[in-house]
Scaffold this motif. Sequence first.
Motif: not given
Length: 223
Positions: A193-208, A213-223
């Motif tokens: 459930x926690x995975x789903x909410x985070x992944x849905x939020x990333x999708x809505x915000x256009x974040x990949x 793997x050594x640095x699990x951070x999120x990158x913003x991408x355009x488009x």
Amino acid sequence: MLPRAIKRLLHQATLSDQSYRFMFDRAPDDEFVVIDCETTGLNVRTDDVVAIAAIKIRGNRILTSARFEAIVHPDSELEAEAIKIHRLRRSDVEASPIVWKVLPGFLHFIGPRPLIGYYVDFDIAMLDKYILPLVGIELPNERIEVSRLYYERKYGNAPPNTPVDLSFAAILHDLRIPSLGQHDAFNDALMTAMMFLQLRDLTRRGVRIARQRASPVFNQFGG
């Protein structure tokens, strides 16, 4: 492959117990159910369910107070390897109800809501082999696979031959979700459930999700 709407009509026509027509009602807005099953093995035809858990999501909230949990007495004897994985003893399952006693409550709990899971097709296939003879149909609910959402966020724009890791542990790591201990049906459902909410939020915000793997951070991408 038949369109989903036609498949639902066919399901309705073959429903053997009309008291379960609620399964075809309109799902409440922005409500989902996360499910997880623990089983005696990975063979849908020969293995049995030993535990079922389901948790409702409403909007961005995980309703842990609105949950379904059941330990199930399997048809076959619980083997030592399964006991090691699930930490359910033979005495635990022997004192539990058979799956036929559990399913009506489970079906009323999930209703027509979309079902979310990690490799959810397996869990639904395990349940369907009991649900089909009970009500005459397999589960008609929409399915949402978290590993597919994760793949799209992390590997959707990856170059060819990029190594892909869709393991439960990898998703927890990248989303910075604490491990609650796998192979417990409720814990697995809660983490999913926690995975789903985070992944849905990333999708809505256009974040990949970054592929380093050594640095699990999120990158913003355009488009």
